[in-house]
Design a protein around this motif. Sequence first.
Motif, PDB file in Angstrom:
ATOM      1  N   SER A 178      10.186  17.647 -21.190  1.00 39.73           N
ATOM      2  CA  SER A 178      10.839  17.157 -20.098  1.00 39.73           C
ATOM      3  C   SER A 178      11.669  18.612 -19.547  1.00 39.73           C
ATOM      4  CB  SER A 178      12.053  16.539 -20.815  1.00 39.73           C
ATOM      5  OG  SER A 178      13.013  17.326 -21.730  1.00 39.73           O
ATOM      6  N   LYS A 179      11.852  18.623 -18.146  1.00 38.43           N
ATOM      7  CA  LYS A 179      12.530  19.720 -17.499  1.00 38.43           C
ATOM      8  C   LYS A 179      13.792  19.866 -17.858  1.00 38.43           C
ATOM      9  CE  LYS A 179      13.049  21.516 -12.801  1.00 38.43           C
ATOM     10  NZ  LYS A 179      12.936  21.106 -11.170  1.00 38.43           N
ATOM     11  N   VAL A 180      14.014  21.115 -18.133  1.00 35.08           N
ATOM     12  CA  VAL A 180      15.444  21.566 -18.646  1.00 35.08           C
ATOM     13  C   VAL A 180      15.985  22.539 -17.475  1.00 35.08           C
ATOM     14  CG1 VAL A 180      17.067  22.856 -20.171  1.00 35.08           C
ATOM     15  CG2 VAL A 180      15.088  21.438 -20.989  1.00 35.08           C
ATOM     16  N   ALA A 181      15.152  23.387 -16.911  1.00 40.05           N
ATOM     17  CA  ALA A 181      15.847  24.393 -16.051  1.00 40.05           C
ATOM     18  C   ALA A 181      14.738  24.411 -14.861  1.00 40.05           C
ATOM     19  CB  ALA A 181      16.022  25.589 -16.363  1.00 40.05           C
ATOM     20  N   ARG A 182      14.914  25.266 -13.645  1.00 44.90           N
ATOM     21  CA  ARG A 182      14.168  25.081 -12.550  1.00 44.90           C
ATOM     22  C   ARG A 182      12.966  25.948 -12.772  1.00 44.90           C
ATOM     23  NH1 ARG A 182      16.113  26.977  -6.469  1.00 44.90           N
ATOM     24  NH2 ARG A 182      14.013  26.510  -5.431  1.00 44.90           N
ATOM     25  N   ALA A 183      11.815  25.478 -12.061  1.00 44.92           N
ATOM     26  CA  ALA A 183      10.641  26.152 -12.443  1.00 44.92           C
ATOM     27  C   ALA A 183       9.466  25.854 -11.104  1.00 44.92           C
ATOM     28  CB  ALA A 183       9.686  25.871 -13.657  1.00 44.92           C
ATOM     29  N   LYS A 184       8.584  26.589 -11.054  1.00 40.01           N
ATOM     30  CA  LYS A 184       7.594  26.403 -10.006  1.00 40.01           C
ATOM     31  C   LYS A 184       6.744  25.172 -10.399  1.00 40.01           C
ATOM     32  CE  LYS A 184       7.404  31.201  -8.363  1.00 40.01           C
ATOM     33  NZ  LYS A 184       6.533  32.252  -8.325  1.00 40.01           N
ATOM     34  N   THR A 185       6.408  24.344  -9.798  1.00 33.07           N
ATOM     35  CA  THR A 185       5.754  23.225  -9.793  1.00 33.07           C
ATOM     36  C   THR A 185       4.401  23.011  -9.058  1.00 33.07           C
ATOM     37  OG1 THR A 185       6.829  21.629  -8.454  1.00 33.07           O
ATOM     38  CG2 THR A 185       7.609  21.751 -10.672  1.00 33.07           C
ATOM     39  N   PRO A 186       3.251  22.470  -9.682  1.00 33.36           N
ATOM     40  CA  PRO A 186       3.017  21.968 -10.653  1.00 33.36           C
ATOM     41  C   PRO A 186       2.758  22.870 -11.802  1.00 33.36           C
ATOM     42  CG  PRO A 186       0.992  21.804  -9.457  1.00 33.36           C
ATOM     43  CD  PRO A 186       2.057  22.240  -8.702  1.00 33.36           C
ATOM     44  N   VAL A 187       2.901  22.473 -13.084  1.00 37.41           N
ATOM     45  CA  VAL A 187       2.670  23.510 -13.931  1.00 37.41           C
ATOM     46  C   VAL A 187       1.527  22.879 -14.850  1.00 37.41           C
ATOM     47  CG1 VAL A 187       5.018  24.422 -14.452  1.00 37.41           C
ATOM     48  CG2 VAL A 187       4.207  22.292 -15.693  1.00 37.41           C
ATOM     49  N   ASP A 199     -10.906  28.038 -28.366  1.00 37.90           N
ATOM     50  CA  ASP A 199     -11.070  27.263 -27.397  1.00 37.90           C
ATOM     51  C   ASP A 199      -9.921  27.078 -26.389  1.00 37.90           C
ATOM     52  OD1 ASP A 199     -12.304  25.129 -25.738  1.00 37.90           O
ATOM     53  OD2 ASP A 199     -11.276  23.567 -26.630  1.00 37.90           O
ATOM     54  N   TRP A 200      -9.709  27.078 -25.116  1.00 36.77           N
ATOM     55  CA  TRP A 200      -8.477  27.073 -24.365  1.00 36.77           C
ATOM     56  C   TRP A 200      -8.884  26.095 -23.094  1.00 36.77           C
ATOM     57  CZ3 TRP A 200      -4.913  31.298 -24.604  1.00 36.77           C
ATOM     58  CH2 TRP A 200      -3.645  31.265 -23.753  1.00 36.77           C
ATOM     59  N   GLN A 201      -8.117  24.805 -23.055  1.00 35.82           N
ATOM     60  CA  GLN A 201      -8.643  23.778 -22.098  1.00 35.82           C
ATOM     61  C   GLN A 201      -7.069  23.277 -21.379  1.00 35.82           C
ATOM     62  OE1 GLN A 201     -11.593  22.709 -21.786  1.00 35.82           O
ATOM     63  NE2 GLN A 201     -12.381  23.561 -23.523  1.00 35.82           N
ATOM     64  N   LEU A 202      -7.587  22.748 -20.239  1.00 38.94           N
ATOM     65  CA  LEU A 202      -6.563  21.998 -19.430  1.00 38.94           C
ATOM     66  C   LEU A 202      -6.248  20.838 -19.782  1.00 38.94           C
ATOM     67  CD1 LEU A 202      -4.280  22.227 -17.024  1.00 38.94           C
ATOM     68  CD2 LEU A 202      -6.320  21.495 -15.660  1.00 38.94           C
ATOM     69  N   LEU A 203      -5.205  20.392 -20.338  1.00 34.00           N
ATOM     70  CA  LEU A 203      -4.869  18.752 -20.572  1.00 34.00           C
ATOM     71  C   LEU A 203      -4.467  18.356 -19.471  1.00 34.00           C
ATOM     72  CD1 LEU A 203      -2.867  18.825 -23.895  1.00 34.00           C
ATOM     73  CD2 LEU A 203      -5.343  18.181 -23.664  1.00 34.00           C
ATOM     74  N   ASP A 204      -3.434  18.690 -18.730  1.00 30.69           N
ATOM     75  CA  ASP A 204      -3.202  18.165 -17.645  1.00 30.69           C
ATOM     76  C   ASP A 204      -2.038  19.159 -16.572  1.00 30.69           C
ATOM     77  OD1 ASP A 204      -2.061  15.875 -15.974  1.00 30.69           O
ATOM     78  OD2 ASP A 204      -0.285  15.396 -17.171  1.00 30.69           O
ATOM     79  N   GLU A 205      -2.043  18.760 -15.216  1.00 33.77           N
ATOM     80  CA  GLU A 205      -1.057  19.362 -14.271  1.00 33.77           C
ATOM     81  C   GLU A 205       0.223  18.452 -14.238  1.00 33.77           C
ATOM     82  OE1 GLU A 205      -2.671  20.801 -10.710  1.00 33.77           O
ATOM     83  OE2 GLU A 205      -4.754  21.406 -11.479  1.00 33.77           O
ATOM     84  N   TRP A 206       1.155  18.686 -14.581  1.00 36.67           N
ATOM     85  CA  TRP A 206       2.625  18.314 -14.624  1.00 36.67           C
ATOM     86  C   TRP A 206       3.347  18.619 -13.208  1.00 36.67           C
ATOM     87  CZ3 TRP A 206       7.149  19.839 -18.385  1.00 36.67           C
ATOM     88  CH2 TRP A 206       8.280  18.961 -18.300  1.00 36.67           C
ATOM     89  N   ASN A 207       3.876  17.696 -12.627  1.00 36.92           N
ATOM     90  CA  ASN A 207       4.748  17.948 -11.427  1.00 36.92           C
ATOM     91  C   ASN A 207       6.333  18.063 -11.698  1.00 36.92           C
ATOM     92  OD1 ASN A 207       5.616  15.195 -11.528  1.00 36.92           O
ATOM     93  ND2 ASN A 207       4.433  14.677 -10.041  1.00 36.92           N
ATOM     94  N   MET A 208       6.556  17.612 -13.070  1.00 42.40           N
ATOM     95  CA  MET A 208       8.038  17.984 -13.644  1.00 42.40           C
ATOM     96  C   MET A 208       9.162  16.953 -13.037  1.00 42.40           C
ATOM     97  SD  MET A 208       8.027  22.071 -14.342  1.00 42.40           S
ATOM     98  CE  MET A 208       9.378  21.899 -15.394  1.00 42.40           C
ATOM     99  N   ARG A 209       8.529  16.075 -12.155  1.00 40.32           N
ATOM    100  CA  ARG A 209       9.462  15.185 -11.502  1.00 40.32           C
ATOM    101  C   ARG A 209       9.976  13.963 -12.389  1.00 40.32           C
ATOM    102  NH1 ARG A 209       6.199  15.814  -6.934  1.00 40.32           N
ATOM    103  NH2 ARG A 209       4.850  13.937  -7.342  1.00 40.32           N
ATOM    104  N   ARG A 210       9.249  13.836 -13.536  1.00 38.67           N
ATOM    105  CA  ARG A 210       9.724  13.048 -14.690  1.00 38.67           C
ATOM    106  C   ARG A 210       9.053  13.642 -15.853  1.00 38.67           C
ATOM    107  NH1 ARG A 210       6.407   9.826 -11.448  1.00 38.67           N
ATOM    108  NH2 ARG A 210       8.240   8.598 -10.620  1.00 38.67           N
ATOM    109  N   PRO A 211       9.610  13.051 -16.898  1.00 37.58           N
ATOM    110  CA  PRO A 211       9.169  13.590 -18.425  1.00 37.58           C
ATOM    111  C   PRO A 211       7.769  13.514 -18.487  1.00 37.58           C
ATOM    112  CG  PRO A 211      11.264  12.546 -18.591  1.00 37.58           C
ATOM    113  CD  PRO A 211      10.712  12.074 -17.237  1.00 37.58           C
ATOM    114  N   LEU A 212       7.122  14.430 -19.077  1.00 45.51           N
ATOM    115  CA  LEU A 212       5.927  14.237 -19.607  1.00 45.51           C
ATOM    116  C   LEU A 212       5.406  13.588 -20.846  1.00 45.51           C
ATOM    117  CD1 LEU A 212       2.722  15.453 -18.990  1.00 45.51           C
ATOM    118  CD2 LEU A 212       3.423  17.350 -20.518  1.00 45.51           C
TER     119      LEU A 212
END
Length: 242
Positions: free
Chosen positions: A156-165, A198-211
């Motif tokens: 969940s987002k706690v403070a401001r950040a650039k999105t998506p992450v 291994d380093w993989q992408l799971l998701d791109e999260w827009n942070m508008r709602r909890p992941l």
Amino acid sequence: MRRLVTKFAAALAVWGSVTTVALPTAAAAQSVDRPVVVELYTSQGCSSCPPADAFLGELAKREDVIPLALHVDYWDYIGWKDKFASPQHTKRQKAYASAAGRRSIYTPQMIVQGQEHVVGNHPKNVNALIERHGAAEVTVDLQLSITGNQLQVTASKVARAKTPVLVQLVRYMPRKSVQIRSGENAGRTITYANIVTDWQLLDEWNMRRPLDLSTKVSGEDPLVVIVQERGPGRILAAARLR
């Protein structure tokens, strides 16, 4: 310090789809609220790297740090092919350099929390950055849990950040010794820690709602989930299961 001068375009430091990975039946995330991620770009063919490799091994004993060794492949030509090297690691290091407006990459290099670039065999500087980032404002609350072969990731987002992450899954081998028979480190046996496999992408999260996501995993190597701004840029949160 070994430096490679190169021209390259910016690239995202995530690759492919999720690989099936595994862990024990029950596990819990680290109790540390804000572990700091330290990425070491290193090579078995680099004579300047062993002190940084040893320092990363010391960092691996700490609970407040998630140190990760990414072995690059661009020194393989000088006489020894790094057994852990991956072109994906080189690509990620180049992407960091491009995002920072730099034209060269080098080993050993450490990148702290996706932001600070520092020579990897300068422990005093690295420790100071770890302390500073460990005390920084929490941006994302990240939690991991695992049941059987199912990894659950909530954030969940706690403070401001650039999105998506980017929500990324990393696997690493905790420890391995290698006898190096040629190249700049010929005749040495070097023990490496937290070797990224291994380093993989799971998701791109827009942070508008909890992941809230889940993925299957397999194998016994530790795993890390990293939430990071694009670029690659600032690491907002990380958690580990081991």
